[in-house]
Design an enzyme around this catalytic site. Sequence first.
Site, PDB file in Angstrom:
ATOM      1  N   HIS A 215      32.175   3.940  27.415  1.00 24.73           N
ATOM      2  CA  HIS A 215      32.908   5.167  27.105  1.00 24.73           C
ATOM      3  C   HIS A 215      32.194   5.867  25.953  1.00 24.73           C
ATOM      4  O   HIS A 215      31.237   5.325  25.392  1.00 24.73           O
ATOM      5  CB  HIS A 215      34.371   4.867  26.741  1.00 24.73           C
ATOM      6  CG  HIS A 215      34.535   3.815  25.694  1.00 24.73           C
ATOM      7  ND1 HIS A 215      34.147   3.992  24.389  1.00 24.73           N
ATOM      8  CD2 HIS A 215      35.034   2.549  25.755  1.00 24.73           C
ATOM      9  CE1 HIS A 215      34.400   2.897  23.709  1.00 24.73           C
ATOM     10  NE2 HIS A 215      34.925   1.990  24.508  1.00 24.73           N
TER      11      HIS A 215
HETATM   12  P1  TYD Z   1      38.399  -0.571  23.850  1.00 23.88           P
HETATM   13  O1  TYD Z   1      37.927   0.288  22.723  1.00 23.88           O
HETATM   14  O2  TYD Z   1      38.612   0.074  25.174  1.00 23.88           O
HETATM   15  O3  TYD Z   1      37.382  -1.797  24.041  1.00 23.88           O
HETATM   16  P2  TYD Z   1      35.825  -1.783  24.434  1.00 23.88           P
HETATM   17  O4  TYD Z   1      35.315  -0.412  24.210  1.00 23.88           O
HETATM   18  O5  TYD Z   1      35.196  -2.774  23.536  1.00 23.88           O
HETATM   19  O6  TYD Z   1      35.715  -2.233  25.835  1.00 23.88           O
HETATM   20  O7  TYD Z   1      39.725  -1.316  23.378  1.00 23.88           O
HETATM   21  C1  TYD Z   1      40.343  -2.313  24.141  1.00 23.88           C
HETATM   22  C2  TYD Z   1      41.836  -2.302  23.837  1.00 23.88           C
HETATM   23  O8  TYD Z   1      42.091  -2.577  22.469  1.00 23.88           O
HETATM   24  C3  TYD Z   1      42.490  -0.971  24.154  1.00 23.88           C
HETATM   25  O9  TYD Z   1      43.706  -1.249  24.829  1.00 23.88           O
HETATM   26  C4  TYD Z   1      42.822  -0.366  22.824  1.00 23.88           C
HETATM   27  C5  TYD Z   1      42.880  -1.544  21.874  1.00 23.88           C
HETATM   28  N1  TYD Z   1      42.351  -1.214  20.541  1.00 23.88           N
HETATM   29  C6  TYD Z   1      43.222  -0.971  19.497  1.00 23.88           C
HETATM   30  O10 TYD Z   1      44.447  -1.011  19.637  1.00 23.88           O
HETATM   31  N2  TYD Z   1      42.694  -0.692  18.256  1.00 23.88           N
HETATM   32  C7  TYD Z   1      41.361  -0.616  18.044  1.00 23.88           C
HETATM   33  O11 TYD Z   1      40.918  -0.344  16.892  1.00 23.88           O
HETATM   34  C8  TYD Z   1      40.459  -0.832  19.146  1.00 23.88           C
HETATM   35  C9  TYD Z   1      38.971  -0.751  18.982  1.00 23.88           C
HETATM   36  C10 TYD Z   1      41.002  -1.135  20.387  1.00 23.88           C
END
Ligand code: TYD
Length: 135
Positions: free
Chosen positions: A51
């Site tokens: 993303h």
């Molecule tokens: P995401 O940023 O989509 O993970 P990645 O990019 O590493 O695959 O985050 C995964 C989940 O964690 C999503 O449901 C949102 C949650 N999250 C938070 O609540 N706070 C945060 O600071 C982050 C980074 C993620």
Amino acid sequence: MNDTPFIIQLPKIIDKRGNLSFFEYPKQLPFKIARTYWIYDVPGGEIRGSHAFKEQQEFIIALSGSFDVVLHDGEKEEKFSLNRSYYGLYVPKMYWRRLENFSTNSLALIVSDKHYNADDYIRDYEEFKRLRDEK
Ligand code: TYD
């Protein structure tokens, strides 16, 4: 319009009792930290990210082990292999980013200049390309 990604080399205080590194704004880091999170226990072959962020900037360090950060600016892709705890990658806003090739027991530390905001995510690559081209 955008900054470009770059590796930031951090101080390394070598000590026979064990080494120490650090970063602080503004000496090593180009932004003030609003949030810190970390990614760990990644099963072999998994990919995180895929993303972009509209506004958020990040700094990513492999505190332990190694992994690759693949960044796309809408035109070209660049891969940064992180494998030392004393350097990290600055990721400006509006880069499509993917974390992959995690080694066993790797630990990715990520600091951001923004609080968590689901609305800042661009999860559709075509939308990312469109927004990029608008700038
Ligand atoms: P995401 O940023 O989509 O993970 P990645 O990019 O590493 O695959 O985050 C995964 C989940 O964690 C999503 O449901 C949102 C949650 N999250 C938070 O609540 N706070 C945060 O600071 C982050 C980074 C993620």
